[in-house]
Design an enzyme around this catalytic site. Structure first.
Site, short mmCIF file in Angstrom:
data_model
loop_
_atom_site.label_atom_id
_atom_site.label_comp_id
_atom_site.label_asym_id
_atom_site.label_seq_id
_atom_site.Cartn_x
_atom_site.Cartn_y
_atom_site.Cartn_z
N TYR A 142 0.86 -1.19 0.00
CA TYR A 142 0.00 0.00 0.00
C TYR A 142 0.88 1.23 0.00
O TYR A 142 1.85 1.31 0.77
CB TYR A 142 -0.89 -0.01 1.24
CG TYR A 142 -1.77 1.21 1.39
CD1 TYR A 142 -2.83 1.45 0.51
CD2 TYR A 142 -1.55 2.14 2.42
CE1 TYR A 142 -3.63 2.57 0.66
CE2 TYR A 142 -2.36 3.26 2.57
CZ TYR A 142 -3.41 3.47 1.68
OH TYR A 142 -4.21 4.57 1.82
N ASP A 237 9.38 2.94 -0.57
CA ASP A 237 8.38 3.62 0.23
C ASP A 237 8.67 3.26 1.69
O ASP A 237 8.30 2.19 2.17
CB ASP A 237 6.98 3.18 -0.19
CG ASP A 237 5.90 3.86 0.63
OD1 ASP A 237 6.25 4.60 1.58
OD2 ASP A 237 4.70 3.64 0.34
N LYS A 265 4.91 9.47 8.64
CA LYS A 265 4.71 8.98 10.01
C LYS A 265 5.72 9.54 11.03
O LYS A 265 5.54 10.65 11.51
CB LYS A 265 4.70 7.45 10.01
CG LYS A 265 3.55 6.92 9.09
CD LYS A 265 3.23 5.48 9.33
CE LYS A 265 2.34 4.89 8.24
NZ LYS A 265 0.94 4.81 8.55
N1 PLP Z 1 3.02 4.27 2.22
C1 PLP Z 1 2.95 3.35 3.20
C2 PLP Z 1 3.95 2.23 3.21
C3 PLP Z 1 1.93 3.41 4.15
O1 PLP Z 1 1.84 2.46 5.09
C4 PLP Z 1 1.02 4.49 4.10
C5 PLP Z 1 -0.05 4.59 5.10
O2 PLP Z 1 -0.18 3.83 6.00
C6 PLP Z 1 1.15 5.43 3.08
C7 PLP Z 1 2.17 5.29 2.16
C8 PLP Z 1 0.20 6.57 3.00
O3 PLP Z 1 0.45 7.47 4.03
P1 PLP Z 1 -0.67 8.48 4.54
O4 PLP Z 1 -1.71 7.65 5.22
O5 PLP Z 1 0.07 9.41 5.43
O6 PLP Z 1 -1.21 9.17 3.32
#
Ligand code: PLP
Length: 440
Positions: A142, A237, A265
């Site tokens: 994700y 990511d 985060k």
């Molecule tokens: N990338 C990863 C690996 C994530 O776990 C998340 C959200 O949990 C995101 C991107 C998206 O981040 P946000 O919820 O701050 O938009």
């Protein structure tokens, strides 16, 4: 009726599903979501004044625990000086330098407001830099909810994306290809077919959105090699793994250097932040130096930057910070496995740093999404509710990772083991029919 029940009823009138992000609604486990009033250290306290040991940690944000005094003080001080200027500040430079110190691959960084924005912008940069449109992502990974990344997992090596949500134009996700996490052959197959059109591979170096699935040895190195061979970019990511699995993220831990990294985060200390960065020559393609447009009214706002900086300073200045977290998490997981075994419950676990995953399965060690999808969902739901009732809050979905914070101590571990022992015992005699996951 609890206050959470009452609030949930009311919320559903005014907020779709009563929540501002879907997993919070407890759809994956049933029942009423808990409405929290405040957090302190390893604990969350709900609207009915019940305390919970928290293993969600705002989905991995709260590595220091909740309301850490130094972070709170930094936010208070920054707030007293004005919330947002829409203009550069000294602290943004400080945060950028700090990120660079820990992530040498990030020579330059751009702050945004969420992980979603970070990955969306990283893709734009990768496409602009390579002059190619296609991207490759992995089933079960994700990367936020931007159109191009909201693609449901398909099967086979070369699968043209199918949108996982109405409202995502088919034509847009046709450029999103998917492969299987931890399966280099599936990546090779896609590249052999259309490699010269692929701008980038985007991957969670440790998958944290299908439970917690670690990369098998050689997987990340293999991605690097394939990207080099086809002159595609590699995007890590690290929204979850950045400053979580170690100070230098997963790239520091596994020794694989991506071209672009996304963060979020922890670097926001609990406030909305994201970031993407990489080599200077690449990042200078971004406006205003280069032509790739990306902007944000509240990007790099002083409050979020203050919270992030304060968090990073604490984890930099605490000797043995990551070693302690890792040992604690290993102990937690070992204790859970032991108690499951004693009750004849088939449980598998994964763990790296303070990130862990629990899987109710008789199968092999978990390395693939397909195995995750074959786990006993009903058993997870019962386990979740048995823990919740005893004041232990894990993610309300079998497909999320668990997070341990610096504020968790022996007391919390023991209380978690005790609660888990009872929870496993309560599972023993129940029907554990296997359910296959149908949707995210
Ligand atoms: N990338 C990863 C690996 C994530 O776990 C998340 C959200 O949990 C995101 C991107 C998206 O981040 P946000 O919820 O701050 O938009």
């Amino acid at each position: 009726m609890s206050r959470s029940d009452l609030l949930f009823q009311k919320a559903q009138n005014y907020i779709p599903g009563g929540v501002n992000s879907p997993v919070r609604a407890f759809g994956g486990v049933g029942g009423t979501p808990v409405f929290f009033n405040r957090g302190q250290g390893a604990y969350l306290i709900d609207e009915d004044e019940k305390s919970y040991i928290d293993y969600v940690g705002s989905w991995g944000t709260a590595i220091l625990g909740h309301a850490h005094p130094e972070v709170v003080l930094a936010v208070q001080k920054a707030a007293a000086n004005g919330l947002s200027f829409g203009a550069p500040t000294a602290k943004e430079v400080e945060l950028a330098i700090k990120i660079n110190q820990h992530f040498p691959s990030i020579e330059q960084v751009r702050l945004v407001n969420s992980g979603t924005e970070a990955t969306m912008s990283a893709l734009r940069l990768a496409r602009a830099a390579t002059g190619r449109d296609k991207i490759l992502k992995f089933e079960g990974c994700y990367h936020g909810h931007s159109d191009a990344l909201l693609v449901k997992a398909g099967s086979g090596g070369l699968t043209f994306g199918v949108p996982s949500s109405p409202g995502v134009p088919k034509v847009l996700v046709q450029e999103t290809l998917t492969a299987i996490f931890n399966d280099l052959d599936s990546v090779e197959a896609v590249f052999q077919a259309v490699g010269k059109d692929i701008a980038a591979i985007i991957v969670e170096p440790v998958a944290g959105n299908m439970g917690c699935v670690l990369p098998v040895p050689g997987f990340l190195q293999g991605l690097r090699e394939i990207c080099d061979r086809y002159q595609s970019l590699l995007i890590f990511d690290e929204v979850i793994t950045g400053f979580r699995v170690g100070r230098g993220g997963a790239q520091g831990l596994y020794g694989v250097v991506p071209d672009i990294t996304t963060l979020g985060k922890i670097i926001g200390g609990g406030l909305p932040v994201g970031a993407f960065g990489g080599r200077k020559i690449l990042m200078e393609k971004m406006a205003p130096v280069g032509p790739v447009y990306q902007a944000g009214t509240l990007s790099g706002n002083p409050i979020a930057v203050a919270a992030g900086l304060a968090t990073l300073k604490v984890l930099e200045s605490s000797p043995g910070f990551y070693a302690d977290l890792e040992i604690k998490t290993q102990r937690l997981v070992a204790g859970l496995l032991e108690r499951a075994k004693a009750q004849d419950i088939a449980l598998k676990a994964t763990q790296v740093g303070s990130l862990f995953g629990l899987f109710f399965t008789e199968g092999e060690e978990i390395t693939q999404l397909q195995q995750v999808m074959g786990c006993h969902i009903e058993q997870f739901k019962q386990f979740f509710h048995a823990l919740l009732q005893q004041g232990i809050y894990i993610a309300p979905s079998a497909y999320e990772a668990g997070f341990v914070s610096a504020a968790h101590g022996d007391l919390e571990l023991q209380a978690t083991w005790d609660a888990a022992e009872k929870a496993f015992a309560s599972l023993k005699h129940k029907d554990v029919s296997k359910e296959v996951r149908l949707s995210n």
